[in-house]
Scaffold this motif. Structure first.
Motif, mmCIF file in Angstrom:
data_model
loop_
_atom_site.group_PDB
_atom_site.id
_atom_site.type_symbol
_atom_site.label_atom_id
_atom_site.label_comp_id
_atom_site.label_asym_id
_atom_site.label_seq_id
_atom_site.Cartn_x
_atom_site.Cartn_y
_atom_site.Cartn_z
ATOM 1 N N LYS A 72 0.853 -1.189 0.000
ATOM 2 C CA LYS A 72 0.000 0.000 0.000
ATOM 3 C C LYS A 72 0.891 1.242 0.000
ATOM 4 C CE LYS A 72 -3.803 -2.403 2.308
ATOM 5 N NZ LYS A 72 -4.681 -2.466 3.497
ATOM 6 N N ASN A 74 0.520 4.277 -0.934
ATOM 7 C CA ASN A 74 -0.034 5.553 -0.483
ATOM 8 C C ASN A 74 -0.096 5.674 1.036
ATOM 9 O OD1 ASN A 74 -0.382 5.906 -3.198
ATOM 10 N ND2 ASN A 74 -2.609 6.048 -3.148
ATOM 11 N N GLU A 75 0.065 4.551 1.741
ATOM 12 C CA GLU A 75 -0.006 4.581 3.204
ATOM 13 C C GLU A 75 1.370 4.597 3.869
ATOM 14 O OE1 GLU A 75 -2.498 1.401 4.545
ATOM 15 O OE2 GLU A 75 -4.194 1.979 3.256
ATOM 16 N N ASP A 77 5.083 6.019 5.065
ATOM 17 C CA ASP A 77 5.492 7.304 5.627
ATOM 18 C C ASP A 77 6.106 8.215 4.568
ATOM 19 O OD1 ASP A 77 4.638 6.483 8.082
ATOM 20 O OD2 ASP A 77 6.635 5.965 8.844
ATOM 21 N N HIS A 117 3.055 9.763 -5.801
ATOM 22 C CA HIS A 117 2.376 10.005 -4.518
ATOM 23 C C HIS A 117 3.243 10.752 -3.516
ATOM 24 C CE1 HIS A 117 -0.461 9.385 -1.236
ATOM 25 N NE2 HIS A 117 0.576 9.048 -0.492
#
Length: 376
Positions: A72, A74-75, A77, A117
């Motif tokens: 993931k 986008n999650e 840090d 991102h």
């Protein structure tokens, strides 16, 4: 300034070791520029164990195990810097060279997702020299185009170059493409650091002898299992002079290999003690393990690690074959440190000796076919 770094396809930590030890101090302001591990990912459990042990033993949860396609992104840090050596299996000069048509070729796109991102200030991507010709050169152009256009700050200014790490003090002839990108809004451009080793340069090449014999390994060094061969293999190796391979004409007829088709030059090839070694690889069957110039045997994993410039206290985890794979797939830590310090100098505005990159990036991104490119 500390750059927080993320990595995909982290391997055992060759680049990460270079990042951990890279440091630049501005000569006027005395500001220090360093790099700090923030997160990484790899699908190989043994490589993750090695990375954690040597790079971030106090933060094992920051190494995400598993297929990058399930990560993931986008999650994760926030990061300022990004490094990824996307899998080279489908771009290698040895093998079928499937490029984007293979299983591993498309995995570069997960690095593009990170750029889009997280918008790091700079990144480094690494791959084998075969990338430049995969899919008739179109793969290289596509990858560079997507990298140059990534992110939310106007894209990245790219400096791709084909490096031979022997030119930077690594005791091994190892050619790899490194693509350094700096965000365009920062108005900085990375320059290829000038080679320091070799004829006509400041230092002579580091040789296989320098790596293995100037400071001999102790018997109980980690990962230093000495291979034991069958008597026929030992006798076979005794007839191969240093620097020669399985096809040496002086090998007695009864010992010669019966091979049809291509004869790969690294098969049972013995090192030349007075030159950098040939390229350390991470896989292959009999005859591909690299062979000592004097003793009739293959090298140990620790000896291969020395040719890759891993320090002796860098411990690899996993079976002998998993360790061999990790050593052979890694970026030489010494070479990584040199490139990373050049990146830090670029960001700090510190001049350093440099050479033109192999490719003119502006022309590359305007040409649809690799064959039309003008090489510098």
């Amino acid at each position: 300034m500390i750059f927080k770094k993320g990595e995909l396809f982290n391997g055992p930590g060759g680049f990460a070791w270079g990042a951990k030890h890279a440091k630049v101090k501005h000569p006027v302001t005395n500001e220090e520029f360093t790099i700090e591990h923030t997160w990484s990912n790899d699908y190989c459990d043994s490589a993750c164990d090695t990375y954690i042990h040597n790079i971030c033993p106090d933060r094992p949860d920051t190494v995400h195990r598993g297929d990058v396609r399930s990560l993931k992104i986008n999650e994760l840090d926030k990061i300022d810097a990004f490094i990824y050596g996307f899998p080279c299996n489908d771009f290698s000069l040895v093998g079928e060279k499937k490029g984007f048509d293979g299983t591993f070729g498309p995995l570069y796109s997960y690095g593009i997702q990170v750029l889009n991102h997280h918008n790091p200030k700079w990144f480094i991507a690494e791959n084998v020299g075969g990338l430049q010709s995969a899919n008739d050169g179109k793969a290289f152009i596509k990858i560079l185009t997507e990298m140059s256009e990534a992110g939310e700050f106007g894209g990245y200014r790219l400096t791709p170059h084909l490096y031979n790490f022997a030119d930077y003090g690594v005791p091994q002839s190892r050619q790899r493409i490194l693509i350094v990108g700096i965000r365009k809004d920062l108005n900085k451009e990375f320059k290829v650091p000038a080679p320091t080793h070799g004829p006509g340069r400041e230092f002579p090449y580091e040789t296989a002898f320098d790596a293995l014999m100037k400071d001999p390994l102790v018997a109980d060094a980690p990962n230093h299992y000495i291979p034991v061969h069958k008597p026929r293999v030992v006798e076979f190796l005794k007839h191969i002079p240093e620097g020669q391979n399985a096809w040496y004409e002086g090998i007695p007829e009864e010992l010669r290999l019966k091979v049809k088709g291509a004869r790969m030059s690294q098969i049972y090839r013995r090192l030349d003690r007075n030159s950098p070694s040939y390229t350390v690889t991470g896989s292959g069957g009999g005859g591909t393990h690299m062979y000592h110039w004097e003793e009739p045997r293959a090298l140990s994993n620790r000896e291969r690690a020395r040719l890759q410039t891993f320090p002796d206290d860098f411990v690899f985890k996993g079976t002998k074959e998993k360790v061999r794979q990790q050593v052979g797939m890694a970026v030489p830590p010494k070479g990584a440190k040199i490139i990373l310090e050049a990146v830090l100098k670029t960001y700090a505005g510190i001049d350093y000796d440099h050479i033109p990159s192999k490719w003119n990036i502006d022309e590359m991104l305007q040409k649809p076919n690799m064959e039309e490119l003008v090489l510098l």
